[in-house]
Design a protein around this motif. Structure first.
Motif, PDB file in Angstrom:
ATOM      1  N   GLY A 169       0.835  -1.195   0.000  1.00 27.49           N
ATOM      2  CA  GLY A 169       0.000   0.000   0.000  1.00 27.49           C
ATOM      3  C   GLY A 169       0.867   1.242   0.000  1.00 27.49           C
ATOM      4  N   PHE A 170       0.483   2.239  -0.788  1.00 27.64           N
ATOM      5  CA  PHE A 170       1.223   3.500  -0.874  1.00 27.64           C
ATOM      6  C   PHE A 170       0.303   4.627  -0.408  1.00 27.64           C
ATOM      7  N   PHE A 171       0.745   5.350   0.631  1.00 27.31           N
ATOM      8  CA  PHE A 171      -0.115   6.309   1.316  1.00 27.31           C
ATOM      9  C   PHE A 171       0.489   7.710   1.326  1.00 27.31           C
ATOM     10  N   GLY A 172      -0.375   8.702   1.198  1.00 32.67           N
ATOM     11  CA  GLY A 172       0.028  10.076   1.430  1.00 32.67           C
ATOM     12  C   GLY A 172      -0.186  10.410   2.898  1.00 32.67           C
ATOM     13  N   THR A 173       0.460  11.452   3.373  1.00 33.37           N
ATOM     14  CA  THR A 173       0.284  11.892   4.757  1.00 33.37           C
ATOM     15  C   THR A 173       0.392  13.410   4.817  1.00 33.37           C
ATOM     16  N   ASN A 174      -0.454  14.039   5.616  1.00 30.64           N
ATOM     17  CA  ASN A 174      -0.402  15.498   5.762  1.00 30.64           C
ATOM     18  C   ASN A 174       0.670  15.942   6.735  1.00 30.64           C
ATOM     19  N   GLY A 175       0.995  15.078   7.668  1.00 30.69           N
ATOM     20  CA  GLY A 175       2.020  15.415   8.650  1.00 30.69           C
ATOM     21  C   GLY A 175       2.585  14.165   9.271  1.00 30.69           C
ATOM     22  N   ILE A 176       3.798  14.278   9.784  1.00 28.22           N
ATOM     23  CA  ILE A 176       4.451  13.154  10.454  1.00 28.22           C
ATOM     24  C   ILE A 176       5.237  13.703  11.639  1.00 28.22           C
ATOM     25  N   SER A 177       5.042  13.099  12.795  1.00 28.40           N
ATOM     26  CA  SER A 177       5.768  13.547  13.987  1.00 28.40           C
ATOM     27  C   SER A 177       6.135  12.339  14.840  1.00 28.40           C
ATOM     28  N   LEU A 178       7.116  12.531  15.700  1.00 27.93           N
ATOM     29  CA  LEU A 178       7.571  11.444  16.565  1.00 27.93           C
ATOM     30  C   LEU A 178       6.466  10.982  17.501  1.00 27.93           C
ATOM     31  N   ALA A 187     -11.296  13.147   9.854  1.00 32.24           N
ATOM     32  CA  ALA A 187     -11.523  11.864  10.523  1.00 32.24           C
ATOM     33  C   ALA A 187     -11.997  10.786   9.551  1.00 32.24           C
ATOM     34  N   ASP A 188     -12.861  11.153   8.597  1.00 32.64           N
ATOM     35  CA  ASP A 188     -13.352  10.175   7.624  1.00 32.64           C
ATOM     36  C   ASP A 188     -12.230   9.668   6.725  1.00 32.64           C
ATOM     37  N   GLU A 189     -11.342  10.577   6.341  1.00 33.14           N
ATOM     38  CA  GLU A 189     -10.213  10.167   5.509  1.00 33.14           C
ATOM     39  C   GLU A 189      -9.233   9.316   6.320  1.00 33.14           C
ATOM     40  N   ALA A 190      -9.052   9.685   7.591  1.00 30.13           N
ATOM     41  CA  ALA A 190      -8.178   8.898   8.462  1.00 30.13           C
ATOM     42  C   ALA A 190      -8.688   7.469   8.609  1.00 30.13           C
ATOM     43  N   LEU A 191     -10.000   7.305   8.704  1.00 25.53           N
ATOM     44  CA  LEU A 191     -10.588   5.972   8.833  1.00 25.53           C
ATOM     45  C   LEU A 191     -10.255   5.107   7.627  1.00 25.53           C
ATOM     46  N   VAL A 192     -10.350   5.672   6.436  1.00 18.25           N
ATOM     47  CA  VAL A 192     -10.046   4.923   5.214  1.00 18.25           C
ATOM     48  C   VAL A 192      -8.564   4.589   5.147  1.00 18.25           C
ATOM     49  N   LYS A 193      -7.704   5.559   5.444  1.00 18.93           N
ATOM     50  CA  LYS A 193      -6.268   5.314   5.422  1.00 18.93           C
ATOM     51  C   LYS A 193      -5.889   4.225   6.429  1.00 18.93           C
ATOM     52  N   ARG A 194      -6.423   4.334   7.644  1.00 15.74           N
ATOM     53  CA  ARG A 194      -6.099   3.377   8.707  1.00 15.74           C
ATOM     54  C   ARG A 194      -6.542   1.956   8.314  1.00 15.74           C
ATOM     55  N   THR A 195      -7.755   1.850   7.793  1.00 14.55           N
ATOM     56  CA  THR A 195      -8.280   0.544   7.414  1.00 14.55           C
ATOM     57  C   THR A 195      -7.472  -0.066   6.281  1.00 14.55           C
ATOM     58  N   ALA A 196      -7.167   0.728   5.266  1.00 16.27           N
ATOM     59  CA  ALA A 196      -6.379   0.224   4.140  1.00 16.27           C
ATOM     60  C   ALA A 196      -4.992  -0.217   4.585  1.00 16.27           C
ATOM     61  N   ARG A 201       0.154  -5.979   3.418  1.00 12.11           N
ATOM     62  CA  ARG A 201       1.305  -6.730   3.923  1.00 12.11           C
ATOM     63  C   ARG A 201       2.479  -5.780   4.158  1.00 12.11           C
ATOM     64  N   LYS A 202       2.666  -4.826   3.237  1.00 14.44           N
ATOM     65  CA  LYS A 202       3.707  -3.807   3.381  1.00 14.44           C
ATOM     66  C   LYS A 202       3.080  -2.443   3.145  1.00 14.44           C
ATOM     67  N   GLN A 203       3.459  -1.477   4.004  1.00 14.84           N
ATOM     68  CA  GLN A 203       2.932  -0.121   3.874  1.00 14.84           C
ATOM     69  C   GLN A 203       4.077   0.849   3.605  1.00 14.84           C
ATOM     70  N   TYR A 204       3.851   1.745   2.645  1.00 12.97           N
ATOM     71  CA  TYR A 204       4.823   2.786   2.325  1.00 12.97           C
ATOM     72  C   TYR A 204       4.132   4.144   2.425  1.00 12.97           C
ATOM     73  N   LEU A 223       4.184   5.898  13.715  1.00  8.51           N
ATOM     74  CA  LEU A 223       5.442   6.164  13.022  1.00  8.51           C
ATOM     75  C   LEU A 223       6.172   4.875  12.671  1.00  8.51           C
ATOM     76  N   THR A 224       6.000   3.848  13.493  1.00  7.22           N
ATOM     77  CA  THR A 224       6.688   2.577  13.284  1.00  7.22           C
ATOM     78  C   THR A 224       5.978   1.665  12.285  1.00  7.22           C
ATOM     79  N   THR A 225       4.829   2.097  11.768  1.00 11.56           N
ATOM     80  CA  THR A 225       4.109   1.306  10.769  1.00 11.56           C
ATOM     81  C   THR A 225       4.781   1.439   9.416  1.00 11.56           C
ATOM     82  N   GLY A 226       5.161   0.331   8.804  1.00 12.36           N
ATOM     83  CA  GLY A 226       5.674   0.353   7.444  1.00 12.36           C
ATOM     84  C   GLY A 226       6.957   1.147   7.275  1.00 12.36           C
TER      85      GLY A 226
END
Length: 247
Positions: A169-178, A187-196, A201-204, A223-226
């Motif tokens: 799976g290849f995902f976009g992200t609006n922000g990344i923090s420790l 929240a609706d978009e987060a639900l879809v991203k989280r479920t996908a 098997r591998k997330q990028y 942060l440790t996902t994929g």
């Protein structure tokens, strides 16, 4: 008042005062004490503020409450996004069953996808159209269409994704923090991203360097996902996560 509006107002108050008590928030926002405490907990978990006894103090992260449209984001950090996208496409193998998330950086992947036997599932209408035009097998999930990101979101989309088992799976992200991990304003978009992501098997996560130390309202992956694909990353992130710098 929507929760996202309260979060933005709390952070504006913190920017001016550097600290705020629960009592002050109840008075300034006309909300209950329980709501103020709950909002502080949410923003603390998101890494934007630091929860202290009786209130909160400002954190050093940048909080991103508003979301730009696809048009606004497409040309921002264009070359960095293209490098990341090109590397991401190199990871796709002929027999892969791919989830391709909505977003401008994932959209740039379409410039480099040519003749492939891989199958794609996406929640982005524009991505689906471009893949179909290239003769690539593509499945567009159903749900509510969000105008700003041109993404299909919501419970219906998330439920449909639970039936799929993706190799990558290849995902976009609006922000990344420790502290907050990968975040998005909706929240609706987060639900879809989280479920996908859970079905992969591998997330990028495709993330140009401007996204580091940025926190949006909702976390959709730790942060440790994929693996994070980026053009550059602060040293503390390379120690905390699996990061590939795309040259």
């Amino acid at each position: 008042m929507l929760s996202e509006q309260r979060y933005e107002m709390i952070l504006k108050i913190l920017e001016e005062k550097r600290s705020v008590t629960v009592t002050e928030l109840t008075r300034l926002l006309d909300i209950s004490e329980s709501t103020a405490r709950r909002d502080i907990v949410v923003l603390d978990k998101a890494g934007k503020l630091v929860k202290v006894f009786g209130g909160a103090v400002l954190s050093d992260n940048i909080y991103q409450a508003a979301e730009q449209t696809v048009t606004q984001r497409t040309e921002v950090h264009r070359e960095e996004k293209r490098k990341i996208a090109q590397y991401a496409v190199s990871l796709i193998e002929p027999q892969d069953f791919i989830y391709l998330d909505a977003g401008t950086t994932t959209g740039y992947m379409l410039d480099f996808i040519e003749d492939t036997r891989a199958t794609f599932v996406t929640n982005a209408v524009a991505h689906a159209q471009r893949l179909a035009a290239k003769g690539v097998r593509v499945i567009l999930i159903g749900g509510t269409l969000k105008s700003t990101t041109e993404a299909v979101v919501g419970t219906m989309a998330a439920l449909a994704l639970k039936d799929y088992h993706f190799t990558k799976g290849f995902f976009g992200t609006n922000g990344i923090s420790l502290a907050a991990g990968h975040t998005t304003p909706d929240a609706d978009e987060a639900l879809v991203k989280r479920t996908a992501a859970q079905q992969c098997r591998k997330q990028y996560f495709l993330c140009d360097d401007s996204k580091f130390n940025v926190v949006s309202a909702v976390t959709f992956a730790a942060l440790t996902t994929g693996t994070v694909l980026t053009n550059a990353a602060p040293g503390e992130y390379t120690e905390a996560a699996d990061i590939v710098v795309c040259r």
